[in-house]
Design a protein around this motif. Structure first.
Motif: not given
Length: 481
Positions: A301, A462, A45, A395-397, A465
């Protein structure tokens, strides 16, 4: 240095048994050469700052793994290691003084080992050059390169410090996607994107040729293409046979979960089930179809296991719809109208299929039936299930945690609301730097730790992804009793 270990076993029967051996790939120079114009093609990303990722983030991961899995090689040496890190990259895969472990195993080390063999070196170089479109002179030059240097080149794409000869493979840090240990079998996967073709090739050569896996060569399963796949039109056809490790979870000795996602196709899941049942690897496989969106990418995820009776989960995807009964996955998920819905069906060898209404129902069934938990299944929700933090932190795991032992999990330090949700479940929270200091002083011992979320620094990692579940390929775990 050739890795061999008479105690090594390929044996993974759960997501939470004490971790004893795993494959990782420490960030190589290729990650520092991802450019903005190619970042998404290379499945990133954003671009990352390599030195920060190595020294301030991934280095902690390696040290923590060593304390849990191979403590004799780090205990009592932390001050010396930290001092030397100011002058050189002590955490790099080719550093033999510290990170040469038969338990925390580097992919680059295994690649170097097999490249010592002349025939393997010639064959692998020819295969890499074919994939990357190299000319014949370059192929000859690479074939004549020493094994240690050649391993770096094949992974990083760089002939020397500055000269790139083909693209890097920055996703190799996500080692789980390339293969999954299922009991004493290894399932080699089929990544969805061309950017990961070289990774797949490397891992095939390692598993079929390295002495570490010599006893398991008959247990290596490769996902085949469907019949007449060469007639299939288009590069991104929905029926392309793909399967990535982030969509595969070994939740109990006889039960595997496979996600159908942006990266794993129904065809890939279908071929995996056929292989697994044919070889008597497991007795049931549950397919979880999730929306084909970059937000989710893989099932790990949106949920991972923390304890026998506890999971971390993105609750907004918990509601599912059950399709009509069919005999195999290919027939279940063909309705494009349901593309953005979650559907769950369990295939049981020699028995009728079974469906689940929600992801929570499935995970509770794993905990209470497969793992025989006496306690009610609990869920920790991403962002505390509070909008917009649930989506931001997923989104940031926030849901992509690695259990290093039951109840002791690693996650990013940036997901504040999820951390609060763990606290509410009675978990201790500790930053990795503080934990390593306590290990070294003897104040804490890895074996005695329970119900703990270890917070890992995450500013650069992060951006790639993926969390620590992605950055691990477990090869050996203790059975959970």
């Amino acid at each position: 240095m050739t890795l061999s270990n008479s105690e090594f076993k390929l044996d993974v029967t759960s997501e939470i048994g004490n971790l004893r051996a795993l494959l990782i790939h420490s960030p190589d120079n290729g990650l520092g050469k991802v450019v903005p114009s190619k970042a998404q093609d290379w499945l990133f990303e954003d671009i990352v700052h390599l030195d920060t990722m190595r020294k301030n983030e991934y280095d902690y991961y390696v040290k923590l793994l060593m304390y849990f899995l191979d403590p004799d090689k780090i205990k009592g040496q932390l001050a010396k290691i930290d001092a030397e890190e100011n002058n050189r990259s002590f955490y790099k895969p080719d550093d033999k003084k510290f990170h040469a472990s038969n338990k925390v195993i580097e992919i680059q080390t295994l690649l170097e080992d097999i490249l010592q063999d002349t025939d393997i070196r010639k064959n692998l170089v020819a295969a890499v050059c074919a994939i990357e479109g190299c000319n014949y002179r370059l192929q000859t030059e690479l074939t004549d390169t020493a094994a240690a240097e050649l391993a770096k080149i094949i992974i990083s794409g760089s002939l020397n410090k500055d000269e790139m000869i083909f693209a890097p493979i920055p996703n190799l840090i996500f080692s789980r996607d390339i293969g999954i240990a299922i009991n004493n079998f290894m399932l080699l996967n089929k990544p969805a994107k061309k950017a990961r073709a070289r990774e797949t090739l490397i891992m095939r050569y390692i598993f079929f040729n390295h002495t570490l896996f010599a006893s398991y060569r008959n247990n290596i399963l490769e996902i085949p293409e469907t019949v007449q796949h060469f007639l299939r039109p288009g590069e991104d056809n929905d029926q392309k046979t793909t399967l990535e490790g982030g969509d595969v979870m070994m939740v109990s000795p006889q039960h595997l979960i496979i996600g159908c996602s942006e990266r794993t196709s129904v065809s890939g899941a279908n071929e995996a089930i056929k292989l697994l049942f044919k070889n008597d690897v497991v007795k049931k496989v549950t397919i979880v179809k999730i929306p084909h969106k970059r937000d989710y990418m893989h099932i790990d995820t949106i949920f991972t296991q923390v304890k026998r009776n506890m999971w971390v989960l993105l609750r907004s995807l918990a509601i599912t719809e059950s399709p009509e009964e069919q005999d195999e996955p290919i027939a279940w998920f063909t309705d494009k109208k349901g593309k953005d819905k979650v559907e769950i069906v369990q295939f049981r060898k020699g028995k009728k299929t079974k469906t689940f209404n929600t992801i929570e129902d499935l995970l509770a069934d794993v905990s209470e039936r497969d793992l025989e938990s006496k306690e009610k299944t609990q869920f920790v929700y991403s962002g505390g299930d509070i909008f917009p933090y649930n989506s931001r932190e997923q989104w940031t795991d926030s849901c992509n945690l690695l259990a290093i032992k039951e109840g002791v999990v690693l996650g990013y330090d940036r997901n504040d609301k999820t951390v609060e949700a763990f606290k509410e479940k009675g978990f201790k929270i500790i930053k990795v730097a503080d934990l390593l200091t306590k290990f070294e002083s003897g104040e804490l011992d890895p074996d005695s730790m329970t119900d703990t979320l270890i917070l890992m620094p995450s500013a650069e990692l992060s951006r790639a992804r993926g969390g620590f579940h992605c950055m691990s390929m477990p090869l050996m775990r203790d059975k959970i009793l």
